[in-house]
Design an enzyme around this catalytic site. Structure first.
Site, PDB file in Angstrom:
ATOM      1  N   GLU A   1       0.828  -1.221   0.000  1.00 46.06           N
ATOM      2  CA  GLU A   1       0.000   0.000   0.000  1.00 46.06           C
ATOM      3  C   GLU A   1       0.852   1.256   0.000  1.00 46.06           C
ATOM      4  OE1 GLU A   1      -3.013  -0.168   3.069  1.00 46.06           O
ATOM      5  OE2 GLU A   1      -4.116  -1.736   2.006  1.00 46.06           O
TER       6      GLU A   1
ATOM      7  N   LYS B   1     -15.939  -1.614   1.984  1.00 42.52           N
ATOM      8  CA  LYS B   1     -15.159  -1.899   0.780  1.00 42.52           C
ATOM      9  C   LYS B   1     -16.164  -2.428  -0.235  1.00 42.52           C
ATOM     10  CE  LYS B   1     -10.845  -3.365   3.087  1.00 42.52           C
ATOM     11  NZ  LYS B   1     -10.197  -4.553   3.700  1.00 42.52           N
TER      12      LYS B   1
HETATM   13  P1  PGA Z   1      -6.795  -5.957   1.790  1.00 40.82           P
HETATM   14  O1  PGA Z   1      -6.372  -5.236   3.131  1.00 40.82           O
HETATM   15  O2  PGA Z   1      -7.192  -4.931   0.798  1.00 40.82           O
HETATM   16  O3  PGA Z   1      -5.539  -6.694   1.406  1.00 40.82           O
HETATM   17  O4  PGA Z   1      -7.914  -6.880   2.145  1.00 40.82           O
HETATM   18  C1  PGA Z   1      -6.880  -4.028   3.572  1.00 40.82           C
HETATM   19  C2  PGA Z   1      -7.422  -4.127   4.969  1.00 40.82           C
HETATM   20  O5  PGA Z   1      -7.363  -5.197   5.613  1.00 40.82           O
HETATM   21  O6  PGA Z   1      -7.953  -3.136   5.481  1.00 40.82           O
HETATM   22 ZN    ZN Z   2      -8.514  -4.266   7.457  1.00 36.70          ZN
END
Ligand code: PGA
Ligand code: ZN
Length: 383
Positions: free
Chosen positions: A190, A310
């Site tokens: 990230e 998400k």
């Molecule tokens: P991921 O991680 O996009 O790899 O699932 C992000 C998070 O856990 O917040």
């Molecule tokens: Zn998370």
């Protein structure tokens, strides 16, 4: 707006892994959108693809004729898109498709995408940016067991908050170069600093920024056989010991934000933590996976006071909206979030603003993450 054609192809995300880009041809032009993809994915997330990305590409082509019958003009009409796509494509493909459809509707209505959701939206989310990373997002052998260490500037002015975070991230790099003998400026998935420190050492470094601090423990990633199996240093903690350890970190570092401190099935430990710290953000991500049923359980058990949203964890934007509405009714704060594998797509910013998210967790640097923060700033400037 009428959809005349639909196609999809694989593109590479920020991790150089395949993800999906969906394109639609409509009477008002052609539109594309892509989906991000996670690595520390929750067990209860919707499947990214039905069988595989390649099969989703084939499946979506075969739907084109059905779409051409539909007249689509508002957010709620995504329901009809979903009826057609019903179970033939996975969550990533559906999210990309619906994002492209929203862009087309916005174009036809001469509006911005966020206006299709809430034309009187005003409040901007608070930025939460990953500054130091460990867990599944870091390729180092020695690394923090926790996945993310976040900086959360108080400023409601997005542009200012973005500057504060970028500046702080630079300062943190200087400190790390001095204090972590192995650190040479490495970055993780990230674009956060990939360090070999343990979580306490990482928090000690971040404390110097004087900003509000957060952690994403992503605890499911190292929970096995009823224990949290720490590697740096090697140490097993039971659920009770994890509760004590996290509680101590919250007190010692005055943590403002604590995500996924326990395994994704352990609603009870989340409840215990929230009871101890009702004035901190106790956040569910893998616990809730943007899923209304799981949120309902978390609300009943008083497990969280904030939820990660998400879109591709659930795929359907209609279902995502149901989860958001349930959260709002129960005073659960919203944290719209990027994924570790990201694309240049900026839809997340429009959704976060349209749904009046309280927080926007989207990294600090890296072009894919900055694109979304910059889109939020663009909206800010347009008002
Ligand atoms: P991921 O991680 O996009 O790899 O699932 C992000 C998070 O856990 O917040
Ligand atoms: Zn998370």
């Amino acid at each position: 707006m009428k959809i005349r054609g639909v196609s999809a192809r694989a593109i590479l995300d920020s991790r150089k892994e395949k993800t999906i880009l969906v394109s639609i041809q409509t009477n008002v032009g052609d539109f594309s959108a892509s989906s991000p993809s996670g690595k520390s994915t929750g067990k209860y997330e919707a499947k990214s693809y039905n069988k595989s990305l390649e099969e989703d590409i084939k499946a979506i082509k075969q739907m084109a004729d059905y779409f051409s019958e539909e007249f689509i003009e508002k957010f709620e009409d995504l329901r009809r898109v979903e009826d057609i796509a019903d179970r033939q494509i996975g969550a990533n493909t559906l999210f990309a498709l619906e994002s492209a459809v929203l862009k087309a509707i916005a174009k036809e209505k001469k509006k911005e995408v966020w206006e299709l959701i809430n034309s009187s939206a005003k409040k901007f989310p608070t930025l939460a940016g990953n500054c130091i990373g460990g867990g599944k997002h870091s390729n180092l052998n020695k690394k923090p067991d926790f996945q993310e260490f976040l900086l959360i500037p108080e400023s409601k002015d997005v542009e200012k908050a973005f500057e504060i975070n970028k500046e702080a991230k630079k300062e943190v790099k200087e400190t790390l170069l001095r204090e972590d003998s192995k650190f040479k400026g490495e970055k993780n998935d990230e674009d956060a600093w990939a360090v070999s420190l343990n979580e306490k050492e990482a928090l000690d470094v971040l404390k110097k920024t004087k900003l509000n601090l957060g952690i994403d423990v992503a605890a499911s990633g190292f929970y096995k056989r009823k224990n949290y199996n720490y590697k740096n240093p090697v140490f097993k903690r039971s659920s009770e010991e994890q509760l004590e350890y996290i509680s101590n970190l919250i007190k010692n570092f005055n943590l403002f934000y604590i995500e996924d401190a326990f395994d994704e099935n352990d609603f009870e430990s989340f409840s215990k933590l929230l009871k101890r710290f009702p004035d901190r953000l106790i956040v569910g991500d893998d616990l809730t996976t943007t899923n209304a049923k799981r949120l309902e359980k978390a609300i009943k058990m008083k497990s969280i006071n904030a939820i990660i949203i998400k879109p591709n964890q659930i795929g359907s934007l209609i279902k995502m909206k149901e989860t958001i509405e349930l959260a709002r009714k129960s005073n659960i704060k919203l944290v719209f979030s990027h994924r570790s594998g990201e694309t240049d797509e900026t839809m997340l910013a429009d959704l976060a603003f349209g749904f009046q998210s309280d927080f926007f967790k989207c990294g600090i640097t890296g072009k894919e993450r900055e694109a979304k923060i910059k889109r939020l700033i663009e909206i800010e400037k347009s008002l």
